[in-house]
Scaffold this motif. Structure first.
Motif, PDB file in Angstrom:
ATOM      1  N   ILE A 193      -9.969  15.828 -27.256  1.00 54.76           N
ATOM      2  CA  ILE A 193     -10.584  17.071 -26.779  1.00 54.76           C
ATOM      3  C   ILE A 193      -9.710  18.270 -27.138  1.00 54.76           C
ATOM      4  O   ILE A 193     -10.211  19.302 -27.590  1.00 54.76           O
ATOM      5  CB  ILE A 193     -10.819  16.995 -25.253  1.00 54.76           C
ATOM      6  CG1 ILE A 193     -11.893  15.940 -24.952  1.00 54.76           C
ATOM      7  CG2 ILE A 193     -11.234  18.350 -24.696  1.00 54.76           C
ATOM      8  CD1 ILE A 193     -12.054  15.625 -23.486  1.00 54.76           C
ATOM      9  N   LEU A 194      -8.388  18.111 -26.979  1.00 54.81           N
ATOM     10  CA  LEU A 194      -7.497  19.216 -27.326  1.00 54.81           C
ATOM     11  C   LEU A 194      -7.577  19.535 -28.813  1.00 54.81           C
ATOM     12  O   LEU A 194      -7.537  20.697 -29.220  1.00 54.81           O
ATOM     13  CB  LEU A 194      -6.057  18.864 -26.942  1.00 54.81           C
ATOM     14  CG  LEU A 194      -5.776  18.957 -25.443  1.00 54.81           C
ATOM     15  CD1 LEU A 194      -4.371  18.462 -25.138  1.00 54.81           C
ATOM     16  CD2 LEU A 194      -5.954  20.383 -24.958  1.00 54.81           C
ATOM     17  N   CYS A 195      -7.719  18.498 -29.616  1.00 52.27           N
ATOM     18  CA  CYS A 195      -7.849  18.675 -31.052  1.00 52.27           C
ATOM     19  C   CYS A 195      -9.080  19.519 -31.373  1.00 52.27           C
ATOM     20  O   CYS A 195      -9.019  20.479 -32.145  1.00 52.27           O
ATOM     21  CB  CYS A 195      -8.010  17.296 -31.685  1.00 52.27           C
ATOM     22  SG  CYS A 195      -7.120  17.082 -33.183  1.00 52.27           S
ATOM     23  N   LEU A 196     -10.187  19.144 -30.778  1.00 52.58           N
ATOM     24  CA  LEU A 196     -11.427  19.892 -30.983  1.00 52.58           C
ATOM     25  C   LEU A 196     -11.270  21.324 -30.482  1.00 52.58           C
ATOM     26  O   LEU A 196     -11.762  22.268 -31.097  1.00 52.58           O
ATOM     27  CB  LEU A 196     -12.587  19.206 -30.255  1.00 52.58           C
ATOM     28  CG  LEU A 196     -13.066  17.897 -30.876  1.00 52.58           C
ATOM     29  CD1 LEU A 196     -14.071  17.219 -29.969  1.00 52.58           C
ATOM     30  CD2 LEU A 196     -13.699  18.169 -32.229  1.00 52.58           C
ATOM     31  N   ALA A 197     -10.556  21.477 -29.348  1.00 58.77           N
ATOM     32  CA  ALA A 197     -10.364  22.807 -28.783  1.00 58.77           C
ATOM     33  C   ALA A 197      -9.549  23.679 -29.729  1.00 58.77           C
ATOM     34  O   ALA A 197      -9.881  24.849 -29.949  1.00 58.77           O
ATOM     35  CB  ALA A 197      -9.682  22.706 -27.420  1.00 58.77           C
ATOM     36  N   ILE A 198      -8.492  23.116 -30.303  1.00 62.94           N
ATOM     37  CA  ILE A 198      -7.682  23.886 -31.259  1.00 62.94           C
ATOM     38  C   ILE A 198      -8.553  24.357 -32.414  1.00 62.94           C
ATOM     39  O   ILE A 198      -8.538  25.525 -32.806  1.00 62.94           O
ATOM     40  CB  ILE A 198      -6.522  23.040 -31.829  1.00 62.94           C
ATOM     41  CG1 ILE A 198      -5.533  22.666 -30.738  1.00 62.94           C
ATOM     42  CG2 ILE A 198      -5.798  23.807 -32.933  1.00 62.94           C
ATOM     43  CD1 ILE A 198      -4.417  21.777 -31.250  1.00 62.94           C
ATOM     44  N   ALA A 199      -9.328  23.419 -32.964  1.00 65.11           N
ATOM     45  CA  ALA A 199     -10.181  23.762 -34.104  1.00 65.11           C
ATOM     46  C   ALA A 199     -11.157  24.866 -33.724  1.00 65.11           C
ATOM     47  O   ALA A 199     -11.360  25.828 -34.482  1.00 65.11           O
ATOM     48  CB  ALA A 199     -10.938  22.526 -34.588  1.00 65.11           C
ATOM     49  N   PHE A 200     -11.731  24.746 -32.544  1.00 67.77           N
ATOM     50  CA  PHE A 200     -12.723  25.718 -32.083  1.00 67.77           C
ATOM     51  C   PHE A 200     -12.092  27.097 -31.927  1.00 67.77           C
ATOM     52  O   PHE A 200     -12.609  28.091 -32.441  1.00 67.77           O
ATOM     53  CB  PHE A 200     -13.308  25.220 -30.758  1.00 67.77           C
ATOM     54  CG  PHE A 200     -14.375  26.094 -30.193  1.00 67.77           C
ATOM     55  CD1 PHE A 200     -15.604  26.179 -30.818  1.00 67.77           C
ATOM     56  CD2 PHE A 200     -14.149  26.830 -29.043  1.00 67.77           C
ATOM     57  CE1 PHE A 200     -16.598  26.986 -30.305  1.00 67.77           C
ATOM     58  CE2 PHE A 200     -15.137  27.635 -28.521  1.00 67.77           C
ATOM     59  CZ  PHE A 200     -16.359  27.722 -29.145  1.00 67.77           C
ATOM     60  N   VAL A 201     -10.948  27.146 -31.241  1.00 70.13           N
ATOM     61  CA  VAL A 201     -10.282  28.429 -31.000  1.00 70.13           C
ATOM     62  C   VAL A 201      -9.837  29.050 -32.320  1.00 70.13           C
ATOM     63  O   VAL A 201     -10.039  30.249 -32.559  1.00 70.13           O
ATOM     64  CB  VAL A 201      -9.077  28.236 -30.050  1.00 70.13           C
ATOM     65  CG1 VAL A 201      -8.253  29.509 -29.971  1.00 70.13           C
ATOM     66  CG2 VAL A 201      -9.567  27.832 -28.664  1.00 70.13           C
ATOM     67  N   ALA A 202      -9.255  28.226 -33.186  1.00 63.66           N
ATOM     68  CA  ALA A 202      -8.783  28.742 -34.476  1.00 63.66           C
ATOM     69  C   ALA A 202      -9.943  29.322 -35.272  1.00 63.66           C
ATOM     70  O   ALA A 202      -9.833  30.392 -35.878  1.00 63.66           O
ATOM     71  CB  ALA A 202      -8.096  27.639 -35.270  1.00 63.66           C
ATOM     72  N   ASP A 203     -11.063  28.617 -35.249  1.00 64.16           N
ATOM     73  CA  ASP A 203     -12.237  29.067 -35.985  1.00 64.16           C
ATOM     74  C   ASP A 203     -12.729  30.408 -35.447  1.00 64.16           C
ATOM     75  O   ASP A 203     -13.041  31.323 -36.204  1.00 64.16           O
ATOM     76  CB  ASP A 203     -13.326  27.999 -35.885  1.00 64.16           C
ATOM     77  CG  ASP A 203     -14.402  28.201 -36.933  1.00 64.16           C
ATOM     78  OD1 ASP A 203     -14.039  28.405 -38.097  1.00 64.16           O
ATOM     79  OD2 ASP A 203     -15.591  28.166 -36.574  1.00 64.16           O
ATOM     80  N   LEU A 204     -12.771  30.518 -34.120  1.00 61.01           N
ATOM     81  CA  LEU A 204     -13.212  31.765 -33.494  1.00 61.01           C
ATOM     82  C   LEU A 204     -12.284  32.910 -33.856  1.00 61.01           C
ATOM     83  O   LEU A 204     -12.734  34.003 -34.219  1.00 61.01           O
ATOM     84  CB  LEU A 204     -13.227  31.603 -31.974  1.00 61.01           C
ATOM     85  CG  LEU A 204     -14.483  31.019 -31.342  1.00 61.01           C
ATOM     86  CD1 LEU A 204     -14.371  31.082 -29.829  1.00 61.01           C
ATOM     87  CD2 LEU A 204     -15.707  31.796 -31.798  1.00 61.01           C
ATOM     88  N   LEU A 205     -10.963  32.646 -33.772  1.00 68.38           N
ATOM     89  CA  LEU A 205      -9.990  33.696 -34.065  1.00 68.38           C
ATOM     90  C   LEU A 205     -10.134  34.178 -35.505  1.00 68.38           C
ATOM     91  O   LEU A 205     -10.141  35.384 -35.775  1.00 68.38           O
ATOM     92  CB  LEU A 205      -8.568  33.176 -33.836  1.00 68.38           C
ATOM     93  CG  LEU A 205      -8.127  33.027 -32.382  1.00 68.38           C
ATOM     94  CD1 LEU A 205      -6.725  32.453 -32.310  1.00 68.38           C
ATOM     95  CD2 LEU A 205      -8.187  34.389 -31.675  1.00 68.38           C
ATOM     96  N   LEU A 206     -10.269  33.226 -36.423  1.00 69.95           N
ATOM     97  CA  LEU A 206     -10.383  33.598 -37.827  1.00 69.95           C
ATOM     98  C   LEU A 206     -11.679  34.367 -38.083  1.00 69.95           C
ATOM     99  O   LEU A 206     -11.703  35.332 -38.846  1.00 69.95           O
ATOM    100  CB  LEU A 206     -10.325  32.357 -38.718  1.00 69.95           C
ATOM    101  CG  LEU A 206      -8.918  31.805 -38.965  1.00 69.95           C
ATOM    102  CD1 LEU A 206      -8.984  30.460 -39.639  1.00 69.95           C
ATOM    103  CD2 LEU A 206      -8.128  32.784 -39.821  1.00 69.95           C
ATOM    104  N   ALA A 207     -12.740  33.919 -37.437  1.00 69.20           N
ATOM    105  CA  ALA A 207     -14.018  34.607 -37.610  1.00 69.20           C
ATOM    106  C   ALA A 207     -13.905  36.035 -37.103  1.00 69.20           C
ATOM    107  O   ALA A 207     -14.367  36.988 -37.757  1.00 69.20           O
ATOM    108  CB  ALA A 207     -15.125  33.854 -36.872  1.00 69.20           C
ATOM    109  N   ALA A 208     -13.256  36.200 -35.949  1.00 65.62           N
ATOM    110  CA  ALA A 208     -13.086  37.541 -35.381  1.00 65.62           C
ATOM    111  C   ALA A 208     -12.214  38.396 -36.297  1.00 65.62           C
ATOM    112  O   ALA A 208     -12.529  39.562 -36.572  1.00 65.62           O
ATOM    113  CB  ALA A 208     -12.471  37.440 -33.995  1.00 65.62           C
ATOM    114  N   ALA A 209     -11.129  37.808 -36.786  1.00 65.59           N
ATOM    115  CA  ALA A 209     -10.243  38.535 -37.696  1.00 65.59           C
ATOM    116  C   ALA A 209     -11.009  38.946 -38.950  1.00 65.59           C
ATOM    117  O   ALA A 209     -10.855  40.063 -39.454  1.00 65.59           O
ATOM    118  CB  ALA A 209      -9.042  37.678 -38.067  1.00 65.59           C
ATOM    119  N   GLY A 210     -11.836  38.026 -39.430  1.00 70.01           N
ATOM    120  CA  GLY A 210     -12.633  38.326 -40.616  1.00 70.01           C
ATOM    121  C   GLY A 210     -13.587  39.482 -40.370  1.00 70.01           C
ATOM    122  O   GLY A 210     -13.750  40.360 -41.217  1.00 70.01           O
TER     123      GLY A 210
END
Lengths: 223, 242
Positions: A193-210
């Motif tokens: 679950i933590l693995c999925l959470a990291i991926a999810f948060v990272a994806d959101l952050l990158l999308a926002a940065a983009g």
């Protein structure tokens, strides 16, 4: 799921609380490894893609090689590296960088190739040199595609880190494997679950940065 | 780690040892097992993903479902899935590996089948209906054949990914080529690790080449995109487009 076996549940808050030190260590390891791998991969991929873009003759071989490398299984990659780089962090990092790089080169190249030639012509007409054109016109224009590549590379890297466990350095994969070996389900599940959470948060952050980095793309889609 | 300069030599010795090429634990037997597991996984995935992808693509709905599915799958570590399966009643060995690999293979098959059917020219679809074909007939005789290249590409990607995933079996007591690497690492026999990694890579590349060639052969001649010309055409299209 396993109400009949309370001794070995899939989820256990108790486990998380008592083992938080362990979990957070694995979490930090996982995140640093991912960030490092993607950053290094990006630093290598950017000039490589720019080079391939500037010399179309190179694009074919570069993409072909990337495609072939990408078919190599991560486990085999770590296996091949381990006799030379040993067991541990370096091996995992090299493997991760290799995979992230392949994804990034492809996406950056696609982004650069998709730029409207009129934009390029206009910049050239204004007297832009090759380097200035690349840095101030082409790369910003390719940014949406680059962001997509970064998101893709990051998310896959997060999942790939777990395989690093076979050479003794797998972040949350370490917890998963330990839980598996001691038949403790909560440990496997928590790490997953933590693995999925990291991926999810990272994806959101990158999308926002983009989104922040490409304000023009936003207005374009709105109008 | 020290003193692994000899790993390459050890790997060559291991690969040259006739004992490693014979018997139920020999390389041919392991390759066969690896391939059997992979074929099973791809079949399982195709059984679920192909009808679903074709149906969704034909109806023109569920695009967001397919995208979400494809994205989440990238974040889900197959390793975790494998361990979760192995610690349930599914048990150790090959079964959890085949299942985990199958789940891993669903998204590429699904997305490609979906896009393949979505991208069939609207005019062609309408022409088929105009000729009096029922929806089902148009699907079977017109839309699916036109989508075949993309469907094939999806299956190919899935197959190669599965072959690359099956080595994880070594971690849960399964077979195939993975155990060579895992046991080599456990016993610090790096020659064996290297040889195992090499074998897996060769198998992956060989299957990829074989499937690429097979797909080319099976594609009807008019539908083949000549490699060079095709690439040039897409580049030209990119240069003039938008």
């Amino acid at each position: 799921m396993t109400t009949s076996a309370p001794a070995n549940p899939w989820l256990s808050w108790d486990y998380v609380q008592t083992n938080w030190a362990d979990i957070s260590e694995a979490l930090v390891q996982h995140v640093t490894l991912t960030v490092e791998a993607v950053l290094i991969a990006f630093v290598i991929a950017l000039p490589l893609a720019a080079l391939a873009f500037g010399r179309p003759r190179l694009a074919g071989p570069v993409l072909g090689l990337a495609g072939i490398l990408y078919t190599i299984p991560s486990l085999a990659m770590f296996a091949i590296l381990s006799p030379f780089t040993g067991i541990g962090r370096t091996t995992v990092l090299i493997g991760l960088v290799a995979y992230a790089m392949l994804v990034l080169v492809r996406n950056i190249l696609v982004g650069l190739e998709g730029i409207d030639p009129e934009i390029r012509d206009a910049a050239r007409g204004l007297g832009y040199g090759r380097i200035r054109l690349l840095l101030t016109v082409e790369l910003p224009n390719a940014l949406p595609s680059i962001v997509v590549g970064l998101r893709l590379a990051t998310v896959t890297t997060v999942a790939l880190v777990t395989i690093g466990v076979i050479v003794g350095y797998g972040g949350l994969g370490q917890l998963m494997f330990r839980g598996f070996n001691s038949n403790y389900r909560a440990e496997i599940m928590t790490a997953t679950i933590l693995c999925l959470a990291i991926a999810f948060v990272a994806d959101l952050l990158l999308a926002a940065a983009g989104r922040l980095a490409t304000p023009w793309a936003r207005t374009r889609t709105q109008s | 780690m020290t003193g692994n300069e000899n790993a390459v030599a050890d790997a060559l010795v291991w690969l040259n040892d006739p004992l490693n090429w014979t018997g139920p634990d020999g390389i041919p037997a392991r390759v066969a097992e690896h391939l059997t597991m992979s074929v099973l996984a791809v079949l399982l995935a195709a059984l679920i993903a192909l009808p679903l992808g074709v149906w969704l693509g034909h109806r023109g709905r569920g695009g967001s479902f397919v995208v979400v599915m494809a994205n989440t799958s990238r974040a889900l570590p197959t390793f975790a899935l494998l361990l979760i399966f192995a610690s349930t009643s599914i048990g150790f060995g090959n079964r959890p590996v085949v299942l985990a690999a199958a789940i891993f293979a669903i998204p590429p098959i699904l997305t490609n089948a979906f896009t393949g059917l979505r991208e069939v020219d609207r005019d062609i679809r309408e022409a088929a209906r105009g000729m009096g074909m029922s929806g089902r007939r148009s699907l079977a005789l017109v839309e699916i054949p036109l989508a075949l290249p993309l469907i094939g590409a999806g299956l190919r990607t899935a197959a190669v990914q599965v072959i690359a995933t099956v080595p994880l079996a070594g971690l849960v007591g399964g077979g195939g080529l993975g155990p060579i690497i895992i046991s080599g690492l456990a016993t610090r026999r790096f020659g064996e690790v290297l040889a195992g990694g090499f074998l897996v890579i060769v198998l992956c590349l060989a299957v990829e080449a074989l499937l690429a060639g097979g797909q080319r052969l099976l594609t009807p001649r008019p539908m083949r995109t000549p490699r060079r010309a095709g690439r040039r055409a897409t580049r030209a299209a990119g240069a003039t487009g938008s």
